[in-house]
Design an enzyme around this catalytic site. Structure first.
Site, PDB file in Angstrom:
ATOM      1  N   HIS A  68       0.838  -1.193   0.000  1.00 15.15           N
ATOM      2  CA  HIS A  68       0.000   0.000   0.000  1.00 15.15           C
ATOM      3  C   HIS A  68       0.881   1.254   0.000  1.00 15.15           C
ATOM      4  O   HIS A  68       2.070   1.206   0.335  1.00 15.15           O
ATOM      5  CB  HIS A  68      -0.905   0.005   1.228  1.00 15.15           C
ATOM      6  CG  HIS A  68      -1.963  -1.049   1.189  1.00 15.15           C
ATOM      7  ND1 HIS A  68      -2.957  -1.141   2.141  1.00 15.15           N
ATOM      8  CD2 HIS A  68      -2.193  -2.055   0.312  1.00 15.15           C
ATOM      9  CE1 HIS A  68      -3.747  -2.161   1.860  1.00 15.15           C
ATOM     10  NE2 HIS A  68      -3.304  -2.733   0.752  1.00 15.15           N
ATOM     11  N   GLU A  70       0.935   3.914   1.955  1.00 16.96           N
ATOM     12  CA  GLU A  70       1.479   4.323   3.251  1.00 16.96           C
ATOM     13  C   GLU A  70       2.693   3.477   3.625  1.00 16.96           C
ATOM     14  O   GLU A  70       3.713   3.995   4.100  1.00 16.96           O
ATOM     15  CB  GLU A  70       0.410   4.184   4.344  1.00 16.96           C
ATOM     16  CG  GLU A  70      -0.850   5.000   4.096  1.00 16.96           C
ATOM     17  CD  GLU A  70      -1.932   4.202   3.404  1.00 16.96           C
ATOM     18  OE1 GLU A  70      -3.107   4.403   3.736  1.00 16.96           O
ATOM     19  OE2 GLU A  70      -1.596   3.363   2.529  1.00 16.96           O
ATOM     20  N   THR A 214     -17.058  -4.847 -33.338  1.00 13.47           N
ATOM     21  CA  THR A 214     -15.779  -4.155 -33.503  1.00 13.47           C
ATOM     22  C   THR A 214     -14.653  -5.149 -33.769  1.00 13.47           C
ATOM     23  O   THR A 214     -13.766  -4.905 -34.591  1.00 13.47           O
ATOM     24  CB  THR A 214     -15.466  -3.320 -32.249  1.00 13.47           C
ATOM     25  OG1 THR A 214     -16.450  -2.292 -32.115  1.00 13.47           O
ATOM     26  CG2 THR A 214     -14.088  -2.689 -32.342  1.00 13.47           C
ATOM     27  N   GLU A 315     -14.769   1.172 -25.477  1.00 13.24           N
ATOM     28  CA  GLU A 315     -14.302   1.789 -26.719  1.00 13.24           C
ATOM     29  C   GLU A 315     -15.183   1.499 -27.929  1.00 13.24           C
ATOM     30  O   GLU A 315     -14.858   1.899 -29.028  1.00 13.24           O
ATOM     31  CB  GLU A 315     -12.854   1.368 -27.004  1.00 13.24           C
ATOM     32  CG  GLU A 315     -11.833   2.079 -26.135  1.00 13.24           C
ATOM     33  CD  GLU A 315     -10.469   2.210 -26.808  1.00 13.24           C
ATOM     34  OE1 GLU A 315     -10.350   1.919 -28.015  1.00 13.24           O
ATOM     35  OE2 GLU A 315      -9.518   2.607 -26.110  1.00 13.24           O
TER      36      GLU A 315
END
Length: 383
Positions: A68, A70, A214, A315
Site C-alpha cells: 500500500h 502508506e 468491432t 471503446e
C-alpha cells in the site's frame, strides 16, 4: 498595536501552513495517479511524509495493490518518519487483509499528524482507520482535496457502493459526429496527439471493452502502445454472447501477453468455449438482456467487479456505446473530435441514439476540455 502585529503574524503563518498542506496533498494525488489501472482491485492511493517542511518519504499503491502507499512511503522514510506528517489520498486501512493494517504501521512509525483526503467507504474501514489513529494520540484532519480524491478513487468507490466498475466511454468522432465511413469502413479521424492520449487512458484503466462487431470489423489489439508502457495494457473484454470471436483474431493470438475475457450467454456451445479456453481465453457466462438483444450490461459489470475490475474503458462500437448510455451506466464520456467531416453516409457515433444524449443531456456536465493539435477532447461526467 502589538496585538494587531501578532494577529497578522499568526494569520500569515496559518496561510502558509494551509498552502503547504494543499501542496503536499496535491503531490500525493499526483503520486496516486501513477497506480491508476495497475493497483486493482485495491485503490490507487498516494502518500507523502513531510517533516519540518521537507519530504522524507513518498509512495503509491504498487501493481496488484501491494504494498500500500502508506507502507511504501514509510519504508522509504525509515527512522525519518518519526514526528512527521502523513498526507494520504484515502483513509488508511484498519483491517487485516493480505497485508497488516496501514493504520497500525502509521502508529508504530511515530507519525504525529495525518492529513487524509477522504474516508474509505469499504465496510471494514469506513472511519475506523481515522478513529484508530486518533485513539493513538495522532492529530487527524480529513477533507483536504476531497472532491479531487473522490474523482481519483471513483473506481474504488463505485465498486464498493454499486458493485460495478467506474465506466468511461471513449468516442472518437469526425466534426459531423461520425465514427466510420459508409458501410463501417475505418477512417483516420484523430491525429497522433489524440491517439497518444487514448493510449494513456488505456494504461490508467484496468479493463477495456468492445463488442464483437468491432472485433469482426477492425481486428483490434486493444493494448497500450506508448513507449515504455506496454506492460500497462489493460485486461481486454469482448461482449460476444454467441462466441463468434475468431480464433485467428489478434485478440486471441495475443492472449498469452495480455489477458482476454469473452462475456457470453449461457448456454453456449461447450466445444467452442473449450477451444477458446485452451488458447488462454477466459469465457465468462452472463445472462442476456430481458426484452432486448445482447447481454445484460448490468450483469456484465457485476461480473467484472466481482473479478476485481474497478475502471472500465468502453471503446465501442456504436451499438455498444449507445447501449451503455441508454442503460445509464456511463460515468464519464471522453469525446474526441477530429477537424474534418465524414459525410451524411458515415456511421453515427451512437447509432440511432443522437450524440446529444451526451453533449446536451442533463445527465452529464463538462468536466474538462483540451486541444490536441487539430483535435479537441471534451470530458463529460455524470451530473
Amino acid at each position: 498595536m502589538i496585538f494587531r502585529v501578532l494577529e497578522e503574524q499568526y494569520g500569515e503563518k496559518l496561510r502558509t501552513a494551509k498552502a503547504a498542506d494543499l501542496h503536499f496533498m496535491q503531490l500525493a494525488l499526483a503520486l496516486g495517479r501513477r497506480g491508476l489501472g495497475a493497483s486493482a482491485p485495491n485503490p490507487a492511493v498516494g502518500a507523502v511524509l513531510v517533516k519540518d517542511g521537507v519530504i522524507v518519504g513518498r509512495g503509491w499503491t504498487q501493481p496488484g495493490g501491494r504494498p500500500h502507499a502508506e507502507a511504501e512511503a514509510l519504508r522509504r522514510a525509515g527512522e525519518a518518519a518519526r514526528g512527521a506528517t502523513l498526507y494520504v489520498t484515502l483513509e488508511p486501512c484498519s483491517h487485516v487483509g493480505k497485508t497488516p493494517p496501514c493504520a497500525d504501521a502509521v502508529i508504530a512509525a511515530g507519525i504525529t499528524r495525518v492529513v487524509s483526503a477522504i474516508e474509505d467507504p469499504t465496510p471494514e474501514v469506513r472511519g475506523q482507520g481515522h478513529a484508530r489513529l486518533r485513539a493513538a494520540g495522532i492529530s487527524v484532519e480529513v477533507g483536504l482535496c476531497a472532491v479531487e480524491a473522490a474523482h481519483h478513487h471513483a473506481g474504488h468507490f463505485r465498486r464498493v457502493r454499486d458493485k460495478r466498475p467506474h465506466v468511461i466511454l471513449k468516442l472518437a468522432t469526425s466534426s459531423d459526429g461520425k465514427i466510420a465511413a459508409a458501410g463501417g469502413k475505418p477512417v483516420a479521424i484523430t491525429g497522433e496527439a489524440a491517439r497518444a492520449r487514448v493510449h494513456l487512458l488505456r494504461a490508467q484503466c484496468n479493463s477495456i471493452l468492445v463488442g464483437i462487431g468491432t472485433v469482426l470489423a477492425d481486428d483490434p489489439l486493444l493494448t497500450c502502445r506508448l513507449p515504455g508502457m506496454e506492460t500497462r495494457s489493460p485486461l481486454r473484454v469482448v461482449l460476444d454472447h454467441a462466441l463468434r470471436i475468431p480464433h485467428e483474431s489478434r485478440l486471441v493470438r495475443s492472449v498469452r501477453e495480455t489477458p482476454l475475457w469473452v462475456m457470453a450467454s449461457d448456454p453456449i456451445e461447450a466445444s467452442t468455449a473449450a477451444k477458446l479456453g485452451a488458447a488462454g481465453v477466459q469465457v465468462v457466462r452472463v445472462p442476456v438482456a430481458a426484452g432486448a438483444p445482447g447481454l445484460d450490461l448490468a450483469a456484465v459489470l457485476r461480473a467484472l467487479s466481482e473479478r476485481g475490475v474497478t475502471r472500465l474503458l468502453v471503446e465501442g462500437g456504436a451499438r455498444v456505446a449507445a447501449s451503455f448510455i441508454a442503460a445509464g451506466l456511463v460515468d464519464e464520456a471522453w469525446l474526441l473530435r477530429g477537424p474534418d467531416p465524414i459525410g451524411d453516409d458515415g456511421v453515427p457515433a451512437l447509432g440511432l441514439l443522437p450524440l446529444d444524449a451526451i453533449t446536451r443531456s442533463s445527465q452529464f456536465k463538462v468536466r474538462a476540455s483540451e486541444t490536441l493539435d487539430q483535435d479537441t477532447l471534451t470530458i463529460y461526467e455524470r451530473a
